[in-house]
Design an enzyme around this catalytic site. Sequence first.
Site, PDB file in Angstrom:
ATOM      1  N   GLY A   1       0.778  -1.229   0.000  1.00 54.33           N
ATOM      2  CA  GLY A   1       0.000   0.000   0.000  1.00 54.33           C
ATOM      3  C   GLY A   1       0.808   1.277   0.000  1.00 54.33           C
ATOM      4  O   GLY A   1       0.247   2.372  -0.140  1.00 54.33           O
TER       5      GLY A   1
ATOM      6  N   HIS B   1     -10.532  27.257   2.515  1.00 57.79           N
ATOM      7  CA  HIS B   1     -11.637  27.386   3.467  1.00 57.79           C
ATOM      8  C   HIS B   1     -11.401  28.561   4.414  1.00 57.79           C
ATOM      9  O   HIS B   1     -12.351  29.236   4.821  1.00 57.79           O
ATOM     10  CB  HIS B   1     -11.794  26.084   4.254  1.00 57.79           C
ATOM     11  CG  HIS B   1     -12.975  26.083   5.172  1.00 57.79           C
ATOM     12  ND1 HIS B   1     -14.273  26.144   4.716  1.00 57.79           N
ATOM     13  CD2 HIS B   1     -13.053  26.051   6.529  1.00 57.79           C
ATOM     14  CE1 HIS B   1     -15.105  26.139   5.748  1.00 57.79           C
ATOM     15  NE2 HIS B   1     -14.394  26.092   6.849  1.00 57.79           N
TER      16      HIS B   1
ATOM     17  N   LYS C   1     -28.874  29.519  11.285  1.00 54.24           N
ATOM     18  CA  LYS C   1     -29.174  28.227  11.912  1.00 54.24           C
ATOM     19  C   LYS C   1     -28.818  28.295  13.392  1.00 54.24           C
ATOM     20  O   LYS C   1     -27.686  28.603  13.748  1.00 54.24           O
ATOM     21  CB  LYS C   1     -28.367  27.122  11.226  1.00 54.24           C
ATOM     22  CG  LYS C   1     -28.588  25.730  11.796  1.00 54.24           C
ATOM     23  CD  LYS C   1     -27.737  24.707  11.072  1.00 54.24           C
ATOM     24  CE  LYS C   1     -26.256  24.907  11.332  1.00 54.24           C
ATOM     25  NZ  LYS C   1     -25.439  23.833  10.723  1.00 54.24           N
TER      26      LYS C   1
ATOM     27  N   ARG D   1     -29.840  26.603  17.583  1.00 52.20           N
ATOM     28  CA  ARG D   1     -30.550  25.667  18.446  1.00 52.20           C
ATOM     29  C   ARG D   1     -31.048  26.465  19.657  1.00 52.20           C
ATOM     30  O   ARG D   1     -30.234  26.948  20.454  1.00 52.20           O
ATOM     31  CB  ARG D   1     -29.609  24.547  18.897  1.00 52.20           C
ATOM     32  CG  ARG D   1     -30.314  23.347  19.505  1.00 52.20           C
ATOM     33  CD  ARG D   1     -29.289  22.291  19.958  1.00 52.20           C
ATOM     34  NE  ARG D   1     -28.481  21.803  18.853  1.00 52.20           N
ATOM     35  CZ  ARG D   1     -28.843  20.832  18.024  1.00 52.20           C
ATOM     36  NH1 ARG D   1     -30.031  20.260  18.174  1.00 52.20           N
ATOM     37  NH2 ARG D   1     -28.047  20.440  17.059  1.00 52.20           N
TER      38      ARG D   1
ATOM     39  N   ASP E   1     -20.254  19.486   1.735  1.00 49.83           N
ATOM     40  CA  ASP E   1     -19.771  18.212   2.272  1.00 49.83           C
ATOM     41  C   ASP E   1     -20.908  17.188   2.223  1.00 49.83           C
ATOM     42  O   ASP E   1     -21.206  16.640   1.176  1.00 49.83           O
ATOM     43  CB  ASP E   1     -19.230  18.416   3.681  1.00 49.83           C
ATOM     44  CG  ASP E   1     -18.387  17.245   4.165  1.00 49.83           C
ATOM     45  OD1 ASP E   1     -18.453  16.155   3.543  1.00 49.83           O
ATOM     46  OD2 ASP E   1     -17.664  17.393   5.158  1.00 49.83           O
ATOM     47  N   THR E   2     -21.578  16.942   3.328  1.00 50.75           N
ATOM     48  CA  THR E   2     -22.691  15.984   3.297  1.00 50.75           C
ATOM     49  C   THR E   2     -23.940  16.596   2.673  1.00 50.75           C
ATOM     50  O   THR E   2     -24.844  15.875   2.250  1.00 50.75           O
ATOM     51  CB  THR E   2     -23.046  15.502   4.714  1.00 50.75           C
ATOM     52  OG1 THR E   2     -23.507  16.616   5.488  1.00 50.75           O
ATOM     53  CG2 THR E   2     -21.840  14.859   5.390  1.00 50.75           C
ATOM     54  N   GLY E   3     -23.993  17.918   2.637  1.00 48.96           N
ATOM     55  CA  GLY E   3     -25.145  18.595   2.049  1.00 48.96           C
ATOM     56  C   GLY E   3     -26.321  18.746   2.989  1.00 48.96           C
ATOM     57  O   GLY E   3     -27.349  19.302   2.604  1.00 48.96           O
TER      58      GLY E   3
END
EC number: 2.7.6.1
Length: 314
Positions: free
Chosen positions: A38, A131, A194, A196, A224-226
């Site tokens: 590897g 970023h 957003k 909480r 990223d994950t959306g």
Amino acid sequence: MPDMKLFAGNAIPELAQRIADRLYISLGDATVSRFSDGEVAVQINENVRGSDVFIIQSTCAPTNDNLMELVVMIDAMRRASAGRITAVIPYFGYARQDRRVRSARVPITAKVVADFLSNVGVDRVLTIDLHAEQIQGFFDVPVDNIFGTPVLLEDMKARNLEDPVVVSPDLGGVVRARATAKALGDIDIAIVDKRRPRANVSEVMNLIGDVEGRDCVIVDDMIDTGGTLCKAAEALKERGAKRVFAYATHAVFSGNAAKNIKNSVLDQVIVTDSITLSKEMAATGKVTQLTLSSMLAEAIRRISNEESISAMFN
């Protein structure tokens, strides 16, 4: 002037080839493979002595494999007496690990990667939409962090958006949203806040701005994950948005991203080829990929000719 040569690892071969085509040169001959255990194996199959070498490699998933390919390629070029080595890293992995949160016992991995690349012998780094822009200061070599926005703006303008509003998916992206809105003719912006309300209570998506009956353009540096993106789109549609488009430079698309985006109310997601799009994401039918090849080719040409990079965006 030293001979310019382009080489590519295995992360983004399609983009590397497009860049080479734009520069009317062939990709350099290098074998980047694996030993049976590897470990990364690199062999440079042509003379690079004194050459101005550019290695094109995003450090996207599999992040560690792609990073090691880049590092070993840089070392191979240095030992082969390349005149100058520029790492072209369209997507810079580990960029989100750029700080310690208060007194948390965590590393600043973006700095570790910067040291890794600097110490192995890279002379310069070319990247797109870091970023966090301050990551440039982690390096001991020059870093050119160019903007992918012009590529995205071109697509936005071609869509004939109706009474558009630019949306920031969070408070941290307001500066990007304002810049995009200004480039589109100083149009309105909206912000999805957003938060909480209290512990053990679901997050609430508060919307600041008027979106009713309008086309919404969500802008971000990466997806990223959306999950957050899809929730923001829902909040916009609930407030009467006509269509919702999402634009981002980097298509990380990890975890359940394909499922999230396919099942979302998003009309279209537009990204660049800083990361190769997976077959699963392409199959959603909602993702359009734009190429950064022209912009990167011009930046590479300017670096090789000792011309200004910032002049590209004046």
